[in-house]
Each structure stands twice: as C-alpha cells, then as structure tokens.
Design an enzyme around this catalytic site. Structure first.
Site, PDB file in Angstrom:
ATOM      1  CB  SER A 154      -0.360   0.437   1.344  1.00 32.41           C
ATOM      2  OG  SER A 154      -2.127   0.790   0.894  1.00 32.41           O
ATOM      3  CG  ASP A 186      -6.907  -4.133  -2.415  1.00 36.41           C
ATOM      4  OD1 ASP A 186      -7.966  -3.170  -2.128  1.00 36.41           O
ATOM      5  OD2 ASP A 186      -5.629  -3.970  -2.153  1.00 36.41           O
ATOM      6  CG  HIS A 244      -5.196  -2.572   1.166  1.00 32.88           C
ATOM      7  ND1 HIS A 244      -4.920  -2.946   0.111  1.00 32.88           N
ATOM      8  CD2 HIS A 244      -5.429  -2.506   1.778  1.00 32.88           C
ATOM      9  CE1 HIS A 244      -4.141  -1.444  -0.092  1.00 32.88           C
ATOM     10  NE2 HIS A 244      -4.042  -1.259   1.426  1.00 32.88           N
TER      11      HIS A 244
END
EC number: 3.5.1.9
Length: 259
Positions: free
Chosen positions: A103, A196, A228
């Site tokens: 991320s 995700d 995620h």
C-alpha cells in the site's frame, strides 16, 4: 517470532526496526515497509510476521516502523525509511537489499528510488545495492488515486501539506531525474490482488505504464490474493517473493570470490 528484537533509529517511539532474522553469514536482506494510509497505527512492521515465516531462513529480514500522520507530514515518512535503511547498512552491514512495500509502503519503496530529489539536501548514498523490489497493492500516483476515490482525500490531506506536494510525491505523477539508486539487474514485481476492496488495478497499471515508458523490466502479477490487508499474508505472494530471493541468492553465490 520470539527470536526477533527491536532497534531504535530515532528518538520517536515509532522510529523502530524489527529484526525478524539476522545472520552475518547471510548475503541478502529483505526490508519490509508497512502500509496504512500514512496514518493507521494498526499497521506496523508486525504485519509481515506471517510472510516472514514462509520465506527462506537464508536471508535477513527486517521491518520498519515510521512516524505517522497527522503528527508528521510528507516527506517525514520517507525521511524515516531512509534513516532506518542507513541504520541497517551501518550497524548490520546490510548491503544487498530487497524492499517489500504494501500500500503506502509501496509508495515509500518507490520514493526511495528518488530519495535525493524528494529530500533536498540529502546527497549521501544509502550504502545499499537494490536487488529486488516487490510492490504489493501499492499507491504510485496520488493525484490519480484521489481522482478515482475522492473520499481518500481525507487521509491524503493529512499526509501532505498541499496538493502540489502530493503531485510531486512520486516519479509516476511528477517528472523526476533518473533514479538515485540503480535498478539495473534488479527484479521488480508488481503484485495486485483482484480481490482488493480498497484499490482497483488502476494504480498498478499506472506503475506498469511508467516502468514500460522507462524501458525498465518488471513482472506484473494480478491474482486472487485476498483483501487489501490479506495480500502480504497470501501463500502465492510468498512464493513470488521466494522466487525473487532464489534468483538473487544464485547470483550472489556465483559472484562470491573463490578461495
């Protein structure tokens, strides 16, 4: 992992490194950079504990914590990651390195490649050789992220002082000079889960387009790797990283001088 220990690379409580595994005889080190939208205290270097357990014991493994927003703004997060890497290079003789970022940890891994441009006045080398980069469900173009997900401006505005700052945050969204760290012979993996729930494939495609335009070789892996916060725990992702490790270890062994 009970054998791990914590190191301090700064005075703030979050300026810490987790040493998952270290052996001076190992020739390759992985440094993990967690996500969490630059602000979520639930994301830490502990995110990668399960993944580390699936990787070969013949590598050193470290996780970095860094200061969070809104207490600090960009580029403080990158400053911390740079300081942590320098600490490891100096005190643990870490030289051949693979970065794994998830991320915004992937954002930071990308920013490392242009750290001298993003951090004016920092001209010294980091003292590492980049052997592989693994970007997991990352953010590479912050303006495009906000355009796709307008509500994400809430955490973006906490992390950056101005729109101009986040437009210039990465080489994908802003024209920057060539990388400050060589990626020649560096294995680059772009990994994106099709499951995700927070990020579509757009960011990964933008990163792929950027690398293609620069004629930088990479591998793109799209797959059902979970939500995620599950991507970095998925066994298939561990296998991709293990393969990158294997390729590098083979090369390092061949390059070692013979007695």
């Amino acid at each position: 992992m009970s054998s791990s220990k914590l190191l301090k690379y700064g005075s703030d409580d979050l300026q810490t490194i987790r040493v998952y595994r270290h052996d001076s005889g190992n020739h390759l080190s992985i440094i993990f950079i967690h996500g969490g939208a630059w602000r979520d205290p639930r994301n830490t270097f502990n995110d990668f504990e399960e993944l580390v357990g699936k990787l070969p014991s013949t590598i050193n493994t470290f996780g970095i914590n860094y200061r969070l927003s809104p207490a600090v703004k960009h580029p403080a997060h990158l400053e911390d990651v740079v300081s942590a890497i320098e600490y490891l290079a100096k005190n643990y003789k870490v030289e051949n390195v693979g970065l794994v970022g998830h991320s915004v940890g992937a954002t930071l891994a990308l920013q490392i490649l242009n750290y001298k441009t993003i951090l004016p006045g920092l001209e010294r080398p980091l003292g590492i050789k980049m052997k592989f980069l693994v970007f997991l469900d990352g953010i590479y173009d912050v303006p495009k992220l906000v355009e796709e997900y307008p509500t994400y401006s809430s955490f973006v505005n906490e992390a950056f002082k101005t729109k101009q700052d986040y437009m210039r945050a990465t080489p994908v969204s802003s024209e920057m000079p060539q990388f400050d760290i060589s990626v020649e012979k560096c294995v680059i993996l772009l990994v994106q889960s099709t499951e995700d729930e927070l990020l579509s494939v757009q960011q990964t495609e933008l990163m792929a387009d950027f690398l293609q335009a620069k004629s930088i070789p990479f591998e793109k892996h799209l797959g059902a790797f979970g939500a995620h916060e599950q991507v970095y725990r998925h066994h298939k992702v561990a296998k991709l990283i293990t393969d990158a490790i294997g390729a590098n270890l083979d090369g390092l062994v061949r390059a070692r001088p013979q007695n």
